[in-house]
Design a protein around this motif. Structure first.
Motif, PDB file in Angstrom:
ATOM      1  N   GLY A 213      44.507  32.688  47.040  1.00 16.92           N
ATOM      2  CA  GLY A 213      44.862  32.883  45.636  1.00 16.92           C
ATOM      3  C   GLY A 213      44.172  34.039  44.934  1.00 16.92           C
ATOM      4  O   GLY A 213      44.096  34.046  43.709  1.00 16.92           O
ATOM      5  N   ILE A 214      43.665  35.019  45.669  1.00 20.16           N
ATOM      6  CA  ILE A 214      43.016  36.195  45.066  1.00 20.16           C
ATOM      7  C   ILE A 214      43.931  37.389  45.320  1.00 20.16           C
ATOM      8  O   ILE A 214      44.160  37.768  46.470  1.00 20.16           O
ATOM      9  N   LYS A 215      44.426  37.978  44.236  1.00 18.33           N
ATOM     10  CA  LYS A 215      45.504  38.955  44.381  1.00 18.33           C
ATOM     11  C   LYS A 215      45.236  40.303  43.724  1.00 18.33           C
ATOM     12  O   LYS A 215      45.984  41.256  43.959  1.00 18.33           O
ATOM     13  N   THR A 216      44.219  40.387  42.879  1.00 19.29           N
ATOM     14  CA  THR A 216      43.975  41.615  42.115  1.00 19.29           C
ATOM     15  C   THR A 216      42.498  41.988  42.178  1.00 19.29           C
ATOM     16  O   THR A 216      41.646  41.145  42.471  1.00 19.29           O
ATOM     17  N   PRO A 217      42.170  43.266  41.858  1.00 18.91           N
ATOM     18  CA  PRO A 217      40.760  43.657  41.794  1.00 18.91           C
ATOM     19  C   PRO A 217      39.960  42.827  40.792  1.00 18.91           C
ATOM     20  O   PRO A 217      38.808  42.482  41.059  1.00 18.91           O
ATOM     21  N   ASP A 218      40.556  42.500  39.642  1.00 19.87           N
ATOM     22  CA  ASP A 218      39.840  41.685  38.641  1.00 19.87           C
ATOM     23  C   ASP A 218      39.548  40.289  39.184  1.00 19.87           C
ATOM     24  O   ASP A 218      38.454  39.744  38.971  1.00 19.87           O
ATOM     25  N   ALA A 219      40.520  39.714  39.884  1.00 21.78           N
ATOM     26  CA  ALA A 219      40.300  38.388  40.476  1.00 21.78           C
ATOM     27  C   ALA A 219      39.256  38.468  41.577  1.00 21.78           C
ATOM     28  O   ALA A 219      38.412  37.566  41.717  1.00 21.78           O
ATOM     29  N   SER A 220      39.298  39.532  42.345  1.00 18.59           N
ATOM     30  CA  SER A 220      38.305  39.732  43.397  1.00 18.59           C
ATOM     31  C   SER A 220      36.900  39.772  42.803  1.00 18.59           C
ATOM     32  O   SER A 220      35.972  39.127  43.310  1.00 18.59           O
ATOM     33  N   GLN A 221      36.752  40.493  41.709  1.00 22.87           N
ATOM     34  CA  GLN A 221      35.449  40.588  41.043  1.00 22.87           C
ATOM     35  C   GLN A 221      35.026  39.240  40.471  1.00 22.87           C
ATOM     36  O   GLN A 221      33.871  38.822  40.620  1.00 22.87           O
ATOM     37  N   ALA A 222      35.959  38.548  39.826  1.00 24.18           N
ATOM     38  CA  ALA A 222      35.625  37.273  39.180  1.00 24.18           C
ATOM     39  C   ALA A 222      35.214  36.222  40.202  1.00 24.18           C
ATOM     40  O   ALA A 222      34.221  35.506  40.007  1.00 24.18           O
ATOM     41  N   ILE A 223      35.951  36.124  41.301  1.00 21.60           N
ATOM     42  CA  ILE A 223      35.644  35.106  42.304  1.00 21.60           C
ATOM     43  C   ILE A 223      34.365  35.459  43.055  1.00 21.60           C
ATOM     44  O   ILE A 223      33.507  34.596  43.299  1.00 21.60           O
ATOM     45  N   ALA A 224      34.206  36.722  43.429  1.00 21.38           N
ATOM     46  CA  ALA A 224      32.967  37.128  44.108  1.00 21.38           C
ATOM     47  C   ALA A 224      31.761  36.897  43.208  1.00 21.38           C
ATOM     48  O   ALA A 224      30.653  36.637  43.692  1.00 21.38           O
ATOM     49  N   GLY A 225      31.984  36.969  41.900  1.00 28.42           N
ATOM     50  CA  GLY A 225      30.890  36.772  40.958  1.00 28.42           C
ATOM     51  C   GLY A 225      30.323  35.370  40.945  1.00 28.42           C
ATOM     52  O   GLY A 225      29.176  35.169  40.514  1.00 28.42           O
ATOM     53  N   VAL A 226      31.100  34.396  41.406  1.00 28.55           N
ATOM     54  CA  VAL A 226      30.610  33.006  41.415  1.00 28.55           C
ATOM     55  C   VAL A 226      30.356  32.514  42.841  1.00 28.55           C
ATOM     56  O   VAL A 226      30.114  31.331  43.061  1.00 28.55           O
ATOM     57  N   ALA A 227      30.425  33.438  43.816  1.00 28.16           N
ATOM     58  CA  ALA A 227      30.199  33.078  45.219  1.00 28.16           C
ATOM     59  C   ALA A 227      29.430  34.206  45.888  1.00 28.16           C
ATOM     60  O   ALA A 227      28.865  35.071  45.218  1.00 28.16           O
ATOM     61  N   ALA A 257      38.210  45.634  47.313  1.00 26.15           N
ATOM     62  CA  ALA A 257      36.811  45.684  47.772  1.00 26.15           C
ATOM     63  C   ALA A 257      35.909  46.170  46.648  1.00 26.15           C
ATOM     64  O   ALA A 257      34.811  45.622  46.443  1.00 26.15           O
ATOM     65  N   ASP A 258      36.352  47.182  45.921  1.00 26.71           N
ATOM     66  CA  ASP A 258      35.554  47.688  44.805  1.00 26.71           C
ATOM     67  C   ASP A 258      35.328  46.594  43.762  1.00 26.71           C
ATOM     68  O   ASP A 258      34.257  46.477  43.186  1.00 26.71           O
ATOM     69  N   GLY A 259      36.361  45.782  43.538  1.00 29.24           N
ATOM     70  CA  GLY A 259      36.217  44.669  42.602  1.00 29.24           C
ATOM     71  C   GLY A 259      35.130  43.690  43.042  1.00 29.24           C
ATOM     72  O   GLY A 259      34.255  43.314  42.256  1.00 29.24           O
ATOM     73  N   ALA A 260      35.191  43.292  44.309  1.00 33.58           N
ATOM     74  CA  ALA A 260      34.173  42.372  44.820  1.00 33.58           C
ATOM     75  C   ALA A 260      32.790  42.972  44.765  1.00 33.58           C
ATOM     76  O   ALA A 260      31.808  42.294  44.421  1.00 33.58           O
ATOM     77  N   HIS A 261      32.674  44.257  45.077  1.00 30.63           N
ATOM     78  CA  HIS A 261      31.359  44.907  45.103  1.00 30.63           C
ATOM     79  C   HIS A 261      30.795  45.149  43.702  1.00 30.63           C
ATOM     80  O   HIS A 261      29.594  45.356  43.564  1.00 30.63           O
ATOM     81  N   ARG A 262      31.666  45.093  42.676  1.00 27.63           N
ATOM     82  CA  ARG A 262      31.172  45.187  41.297  1.00 27.63           C
ATOM     83  C   ARG A 262      30.554  43.885  40.811  1.00 27.63           C
ATOM     84  O   ARG A 262      29.829  43.864  39.821  1.00 27.63           O
TER      85      ARG A 262
END
Length: 263
Positions: A213-227, A257-262
């Motif tokens: 359910g992760i489809k966008t850079p913003d979602a990637s950043q938000a989910i990585a932020g809590v995990a 990837a950039d989203g998660a790394h932010r």
């Protein structure tokens, strides 16, 4: 220490979250798939999940089911999936590869032979979604003895009574499935995922990576932020299925990837 363990140690040292990408081996054909896999580290991917095509992928939504069917129609096999890993390793000896799939092709090959071949090809870990902890003697324990991580899925329905059993022989990382259902079916919500990650972290020192359910850079950043990081699969597979060239698919992967790394 496996490549997966080493990668997480490196990320912790850098203060970064992990970005994991899933691609289906052989989709839409061997050469395109190999080109995509080879390009993933340069797009910021920390760990590659390489899907093993299977005729009955019960955990997967339509996007990945169709990718698997395209791969099978193109002649993709377990041997050719291992060949993609082998060819990737010719130019990259550090990026971890996790093979994700179902047990039947491995059972048909024979566990001992499969593990020998997987190790030789450069596979670092396995996610086999239809082998529960009660079946650890089948593959999990032999895989760990062979030096491969065995990564288990935890879900929103994995309660506190079940969780210790799920974690018992897990290594590398824990894959937390953010939604109930199949891949690509709904969007992950950080507000729902955060408390669940914290609950699992109270029981293990392993990194927790969130997928589905992760489809966008913003979602990637938000989910990585809590995990400890996130996995994207269906959204990447859909880009490839739309007919875009590998270069454009890799640009999309880089944005995720950039989203998660932010985070």
């Amino acid at each position: 220490m496996t490549r997966i363990d080493a990668k997480f140690a490196e990320l912790r040292k850098e203060g970064k979250k992990a970005f994991v990408s899933y691609v289906m081996a052989g989709d839409p054909d061997f050469d395109t798939s190999l080109e995509l896999v080879k390009g993933l580290p340069g797009a910021g991917v920390d760990i590659i999940e390489l899907g093993l095509p299977f005729t009955d992928p019960m955990a997967d939504g339509a996007t990945i089911q169709l990718a698997g069917q395209r791969a099978l129609d193109g002649g993709m096999t377990l041997d050719r999936t291992l060949e993609i890993a082998r060819r990737f390793r010719e130019g990259d000896n550090t990026t971890p590869i996790v093979m994700m799939g179902y047990y039947n092709p491995i059972y048909s090959r024979g566990v001992d032979l499969f593990l020998t071949q997987a190790k030789e090809a450069g596979i670092d870990g396995l996610i086999i979604v239809d082998l529960p902890p009660e079946e650890d003697e089948e593959l999990c324990i032999p895989a760990q003895a062979a030096g491969l991580n065995f990564i288990r899925l935890a879900t929103p329905t994995t309660d506190d009574k079940r969780l210790p059993k799920v974690l018992q022989n897990t290594s590398g990382f824990v894959y937390y499935v953010s939604i109930t259902g199949i891949t690509g079916a709904a969007e992950a919500q950080a507000a729902d995922v955060g408390p669940e990650v914290a609950r699992i972290k109270a029981k293990t020192d392993l990194p927790i990576i969130v997928g589905f359910g992760i489809k966008t850079p913003d979602a990637s950043q938000a989910i990585a932020g809590v995990a400890d990081g996130c996995v994207v699969g269906s959204a990447i597979v859909a880009e490839l299925a739309s007919g875009k060239p590998v270069s454009e698919v890799l640009a999309f992967v880089k944005s995720l990837a950039d989203g998660a790394h932010r985070a």
